[in-house]
Scaffold this motif. Sequence first.
Motif, PDB file in Angstrom:
ATOM      1  N   UNK A 136       0.848  -1.140   0.007  1.00 50.39           N
ATOM      2  CA  UNK A 136      -0.015   0.058  -0.004  1.00 50.39           C
ATOM      3  C   UNK A 136       0.899   1.277   0.238  1.00 50.39           C
ATOM      4  N   UNK A 137       2.009   1.156   0.885  1.00 47.33           N
ATOM      5  CA  UNK A 137       2.976   2.348   0.782  1.00 47.33           C
ATOM      6  C   UNK A 137       3.484   2.707  -0.780  1.00 47.33           C
ATOM      7  N   UNK A 138       3.900   1.525  -1.130  1.00 46.83           N
ATOM      8  CA  UNK A 138       4.504   1.683  -2.450  1.00 46.83           C
ATOM      9  C   UNK A 138       3.650   2.061  -3.422  1.00 46.83           C
ATOM     10  N   UNK A 139       2.567   1.649  -3.297  1.00 51.57           N
ATOM     11  CA  UNK A 139       1.541   1.890  -4.529  1.00 51.57           C
ATOM     12  C   UNK A 139       0.974   3.528  -4.439  1.00 51.57           C
ATOM     13  N   UNK A 140       0.873   3.704  -2.904  1.00 51.01           N
ATOM     14  CA  UNK A 140       0.450   4.906  -2.598  1.00 51.01           C
ATOM     15  C   UNK A 140       1.375   6.273  -3.220  1.00 51.01           C
ATOM     16  N   UNK A 141       2.879   5.764  -2.887  1.00 55.67           N
ATOM     17  CA  UNK A 141       3.628   6.824  -3.483  1.00 55.67           C
ATOM     18  C   UNK A 141       3.773   6.744  -4.935  1.00 55.67           C
ATOM     19  N   UNK A 142       3.492   5.357  -5.693  1.00 59.89           N
ATOM     20  CA  UNK A 142       3.599   5.621  -7.231  1.00 59.89           C
ATOM     21  C   UNK A 142       2.282   6.512  -7.763  1.00 59.89           C
ATOM     22  N   UNK A 143       0.996   6.151  -7.093  1.00 60.01           N
ATOM     23  CA  UNK A 143      -0.051   6.873  -7.717  1.00 60.01           C
ATOM     24  C   UNK A 143       0.133   8.311  -7.357  1.00 60.01           C
ATOM     25  N   UNK A 144       0.388   8.624  -6.091  1.00 60.28           N
ATOM     26  CA  UNK A 144       0.691  10.099  -5.951  1.00 60.28           C
ATOM     27  C   UNK A 144       1.559  10.845  -6.826  1.00 60.28           C
ATOM     28  N   UNK A 145       2.480  10.081  -7.114  1.00 59.19           N
ATOM     29  CA  UNK A 145       3.663  10.694  -7.861  1.00 59.19           C
ATOM     30  C   UNK A 145       3.054  10.787  -9.600  1.00 59.19           C
ATOM     31  N   UNK A 146       2.120   9.851  -9.850  1.00 55.53           N
ATOM     32  CA  UNK A 146       1.382   9.954 -11.144  1.00 55.53           C
ATOM     33  C   UNK A 146       0.373  11.101 -11.059  1.00 55.53           C
ATOM     34  N   UNK A 147      -0.375  11.324 -10.091  1.00 53.44           N
ATOM     35  CA  UNK A 147      -1.365  12.355  -9.976  1.00 53.44           C
ATOM     36  C   UNK A 147      -0.629  13.615 -10.210  1.00 53.44           C
ATOM     37  N   UNK A 148       0.298  13.885  -9.281  1.00 55.47           N
ATOM     38  CA  UNK A 148       1.106  15.073  -9.235  1.00 55.47           C
ATOM     39  C   UNK A 148       1.750  15.455 -10.498  1.00 55.47           C
ATOM     40  N   UNK A 149       2.529  14.559 -11.192  1.00 56.28           N
ATOM     41  CA  UNK A 149       2.795  14.758 -12.329  1.00 56.28           C
ATOM     42  C   UNK A 149       1.881  14.743 -13.621  1.00 56.28           C
ATOM     43  N   UNK A 150       0.850  14.654 -13.437  1.00 63.31           N
ATOM     44  CA  UNK A 150      -0.367  14.740 -14.126  1.00 63.31           C
ATOM     45  C   UNK A 150      -0.394  13.651 -15.340  1.00 63.31           C
ATOM     46  N   UNK A 151      -0.073  12.510 -15.036  1.00 65.47           N
ATOM     47  CA  UNK A 151       0.183  11.362 -15.990  1.00 65.47           C
ATOM     48  C   UNK A 151      -1.231  10.796 -16.148  1.00 65.47           C
ATOM     49  N   UNK A 152      -1.614  10.513 -17.182  1.00 64.21           N
ATOM     50  CA  UNK A 152      -3.203   9.965 -17.535  1.00 64.21           C
ATOM     51  C   UNK A 152      -2.682   8.087 -17.274  1.00 64.21           C
ATOM     52  N   UNK A 153      -3.780   7.577 -16.529  1.00 69.04           N
ATOM     53  CA  UNK A 153      -3.487   6.073 -16.144  1.00 69.04           C
ATOM     54  C   UNK A 153      -3.714   5.342 -17.589  1.00 69.04           C
ATOM     55  N   UNK A 154      -2.863   4.230 -17.766  1.00 72.17           N
ATOM     56  CA  UNK A 154      -2.784   3.534 -18.623  1.00 72.17           C
ATOM     57  C   UNK A 154      -2.311   2.059 -18.004  1.00 72.17           C
ATOM     58  N   UNK A 155      -2.325   0.959 -19.134  1.00 73.95           N
ATOM     59  CA  UNK A 155      -2.198  -0.292 -18.608  1.00 73.95           C
ATOM     60  C   UNK A 155      -0.897  -0.484 -17.565  1.00 73.95           C
ATOM     61  N   UNK A 156       0.241   0.362 -17.969  1.00 73.16           N
ATOM     62  CA  UNK A 156       1.549   0.187 -16.949  1.00 73.16           C
ATOM     63  C   UNK A 156       1.177   0.745 -15.824  1.00 73.16           C
TER      64      UNK A 156
END
Length: 199
Positions: A136-156
Motif C-alpha cells: 500500500x505504501x509503494x502503491x501510494x507513492x507511485x499513484x501520488x507521483x502519477x497524480x502530481x505529475x499529471x500522468x494519464x492512467x494506462x495499462x502500465x
Amino acid sequence: METNDIKDIWKTEAVKDMKPYSEEELSEMVVKSVRKSIKAIYPGTIFRLIIIAVIVFLIITLFLREQSIGKMFIDMIAFVITSVSYFFWERSAYKMRKHTNGKPVKAWLEYRIKEIEKDIKFSTKYNWVIYCCSFLCAIGFYVSYQIVANVTPHILTVIVIPLGIIIYLLIIGRSLNRNYQKTLHELKDLYKQLEDSNK
C-alpha cells in the motif's frame, strides 16, 4: 571459516591432547563464523549501493532540481523513509555482528540465536500485515507521483507496476525467510559445538 571446519577442529584428537588452538583462537573462529552467517540476513553490498544511490538521487532532486511543491513533498517523504529505514538496517546489522572483547562467546551467540528466533516469530505472525502495508505504501507513492505529475492512467500504471510490486515483495519475503532459517540453523549448530567442546 565454515561451520564444519570448527567442528573438525574440535573433534580432532590433536585439540584434545595437544591443544594447538587456544580458547581465544577458537572463540575468534566462532565469532567469524557467526558474523558470516548473520551477514545473509542483512542487505548485501549491491543492495546497499542501490539504497545509497536512491538517497543521493532524492537529495539531488530535492535541492538541485526545480519541481512543484507536490513532487517535492513526495520526494521528501521518500527520502525520510528510505534514510531512516537504511539507518536502522545498518544499526541492527552492526549490533548483531559486534562482539565485545571479554564477553563469553557462548552467551554472545545465545543472544543472537534468541534475537533471530524472535524475528522469525514476529515475521511469521505479522507477515501479511507487513507486506500489505509495504504494498500500500509503494502503491501510494507511485499513484501520488502519477497524480502530481499529471500522468494519464494506462495499462502500465493500473496493472504492470502493482503486479511487479506484489511479485517483488513475495520474492523478497521468501528469500528473507529462507535466509533467516538457514542462519538460525547454522548458529544453533555452532552453539551445539560450543557446548560439546566444553564437555
